[in-house]
Scaffold this motif. Structure first.
Motif, PDB file in Angstrom:
ATOM      1  N   VAL A 111     -97.223 -20.077  58.135  1.00 27.23           N
ATOM      2  CA  VAL A 111     -97.973 -19.216  57.214  1.00 27.23           C
ATOM      3  C   VAL A 111     -99.087 -18.487  57.953  1.00 27.23           C
ATOM      4  O   VAL A 111     -99.340 -17.296  57.716  1.00 27.23           O
ATOM      5  N   MET A 163     -90.741 -23.518  48.915  1.00 22.71           N
ATOM      6  CA  MET A 163     -91.869 -23.415  49.840  1.00 22.71           C
ATOM      7  C   MET A 163     -91.443 -22.994  51.236  1.00 22.71           C
ATOM      8  O   MET A 163     -92.272 -22.547  52.033  1.00 22.71           O
ATOM      9  N   ALA A 198     -92.464 -19.563  51.892  1.00 24.16           N
ATOM     10  CA  ALA A 198     -93.902 -19.265  51.841  1.00 24.16           C
ATOM     11  C   ALA A 198     -94.358 -18.292  52.935  1.00 24.16           C
ATOM     12  O   ALA A 198     -95.121 -17.363  52.656  1.00 24.16           O
ATOM     13  N   GLU A 207    -101.485 -25.401  52.214  1.00 23.55           N
ATOM     14  CA  GLU A 207    -101.640 -24.817  50.886  1.00 23.55           C
ATOM     15  C   GLU A 207    -102.771 -23.793  50.864  1.00 23.55           C
ATOM     16  O   GLU A 207    -102.661 -22.740  50.219  1.00 23.55           O
ATOM     17  N   LEU A 232    -101.651 -20.610  52.355  1.00 24.86           N
ATOM     18  CA  LEU A 232    -100.762 -19.932  51.416  1.00 24.86           C
ATOM     19  C   LEU A 232    -101.574 -19.214  50.335  1.00 24.86           C
ATOM     20  O   LEU A 232    -101.278 -18.076  49.965  1.00 24.86           O
ATOM     21  N   THR A 246    -101.505 -15.139  49.786  1.00 25.61           N
ATOM     22  CA  THR A 246    -100.997 -14.563  48.541  1.00 25.61           C
ATOM     23  C   THR A 246    -102.096 -14.184  47.562  1.00 25.61           C
ATOM     24  O   THR A 246    -101.831 -13.520  46.562  1.00 25.61           O
ATOM     25  N   ALA A 274     -99.862 -20.178  43.582  1.00 27.51           N
ATOM     26  CA  ALA A 274     -98.773 -20.269  44.556  1.00 27.51           C
ATOM     27  C   ALA A 274     -98.671 -21.656  45.172  1.00 27.51           C
ATOM     28  O   ALA A 274     -97.602 -22.057  45.631  1.00 27.51           O
ATOM     29  N   ALA A 275     -99.781 -22.395  45.176  1.00 29.39           N
ATOM     30  CA  ALA A 275     -99.773 -23.720  45.799  1.00 29.39           C
ATOM     31  C   ALA A 275     -99.933 -24.842  44.785  1.00 29.39           C
ATOM     32  O   ALA A 275    -100.113 -25.997  45.180  1.00 29.39           O
TER      33      ALA A 275
END
Length: 444
Positions: free
Chosen positions: A23, A203, A206, A269, A272, A276, A281-282
């Protein structure tokens, strides 16, 4: 005589196979493309949108399965009410504290002082859209909206609070019917295993989602757009960081864990969320990781979904800080009485627009519309950088809800301290993917 071979320890995953590394690389590449090829960056927006839709698709069933099996496993209706009240009490205290922190910092730093902007010269077309949405978000309307028109409709629309209400009522129903409900609970636990495996599959996309979302943000708004309002953006980020380290850090210390250890544990997370600009999203991963860190499923299932609507520390800091910035930039002096009114209105409006897309900007519009001293038109000043501040809002909200779940778990004496210490220890490898959350330690 048979020789017993010693067990060979599992080899750790190479760094490039960890989600947080993938990520991070995706965010860097997305930012580079957005900066050097803005049109291409904007064209990548569907990648981010598609990933967020994938995650939102699974949020409702994950919440339903987690909450129902958690409550049914408690077999104690008094405990359900106790957990909910403790969570809401915690949310009220720290959400209010976040509003106060934003108010104090704005008065001390005064990021908008000296700008001398005439509100009549501002373009307010976009602001009017948010103001219209804010007008619809009354407290009564919000409370009525919690009740879905149909059970299926709540899941179809993905409304977190509506799904949570249905989940609580269904979980209580299974508890009340006793043994007759046990086969249903067992079946739901098996379905939960499949859905958490589903989450692991989703995920894996991601990095692609973070890449597209960040490329779009930089491509559309440009890093240079921050320069004009660097004082506001910088003040907000610094205030949020200090709130997490000092305030939430003190809460963690008082409850036996390190905020830095928690951040390290949730780094994939958090990246992420950064990529985003959405804490949703997490959400499924947060629920699973908190359970693996020793929090009872029954507590996590109630606290986290509630927190996503009522424990918005980052959004609250933003609201009072941005409101005073607009007042300072437009030359409006607010007395302490007016600031107290602003604080009170913000406490209510932050709950009235909970769960609404773009809630930070909408709640700000709702607050300013009730405090006529500050021109709503001044929101046009921060519209261009709101996207960059939304990332910090989401990160702070996310960490705040993780802390809340651990604290309420400890208050309920259901926290596995050894599991939490192992998960948050430096150098501890992330827990391997599983077919579902660990068994609830509070369940007999």
């Amino acid at each position: 005589m048979q020789t017993i071979q010693p067990a060979v320890p599992a080899r750790p995953l190479p760094f490039y196979r960890h989600l947080y590394f993938q990520v991070l690389v995706a965010i860097v590449l997305g930012g580079a493309i957005g900066h050097f090829a803005p049109d291409t960056g904007q064209a990548l927006k569907p990648l981010g949108d598609a990933f967020i839709k994938l995650v939102k698709m699974v949020i409702a069933p994950v919440i339903f399965l987690t909450v129902v099996t958690g409550i049914a496993g408690m077999r104690d209706l008094e405990k359900v009410g106790r957990v909910a009240l403790k969570a809401l009490g915690y949310f009220l205290v720290f959400s209010t504290l976040a509003l106060v922190v934003g108010l104090i910092v704005a008065n001390v730093v005064q990021p908008g002082a000296g700008m001398n902007i005439d509100p009549a010269t501002l373009k307010t077309d976009k602001v009017a859209e948010y103001a219209a949405k804010a007008h619809d978000q009354t407290t009564v309307g919000f409370l009525m909206h919690i009740i879905p028109n149909t059970v299926v409709g709540a899941f179809a629309e993905g409304e977190i609070l509506q799904v949570l209400l249905i989940s609580i009522l269904f979980g209580l129903s299974l508890t009340l019917i006793g043994e007759a409900g046990e086969p249903v609970v067992d079946m739901l636990e098996r379905i939960a295993q499949a859905f958490f495996k589903f989450v692991h599959i989703v995920m894996k996309a991601a990095p692609i989602g973070a890449f597209g979302a960040f490329a779009f943000t930089i491509g559309k708004y440009g890093i240079a757009s921050i320069a004009n309002l660097a004082m506001l953006v910088g003040t907000f980020y610094l205030t949020s960081i200090l709130f997490v380290i000092v305030v939430l850090g003190a809460v963690g210390w008082a409850n036996g864990f390190s905020i830095f250890g928690l951040i390290r544990y949730l780094k994939a997370e958090l990246l992420l969320v950064l990529g985003t600009s959405s804490s949703e999203a997490a959400l499924p991963s947060l629920i699973e990781k908190l359970e693996k860190a020793g929090c009872p499923k029954s507590v996590v299932g109630l606290v986290v979904p509630l927190g996503y609507s009522f424990n918005l520390d980052g959004t609250n800091i933003y609201m009072t800080l941005a409101a005073l910035f607009i007042a300072q930039a437009t030359g409006v002096h607010l007395s302490w009485e007016q600031q107290a009114l602003l604080l009170g209105v913000a406490m209510l409006s932050s709950k009235g627009a909970a769960g609404v897309t773009g809630a930070g900007f909408i709640t700000l519009a709702a607050t300013l519309s009730v405090v006529p001293s500050v021109p709503v038109a001044g929101m046009a000043l921060i519209l261009g950088v709101d996207r960059f501040m939304s990332e910090c809002r989401a990160l702070t909200n996310f960490i705040g809800n993780a802390v809340a779940a651990i604290v309420v778990s400890r208050w309920e004496r259901g926290l596995d301290a050894d599991a939490l210490k192992a998960a948050l220890s430096p150098g501890k490898a992330p827990p391997p993917p599983s077919d579902g959350p660990l068994p609830d330690p509070a369940r007999p």
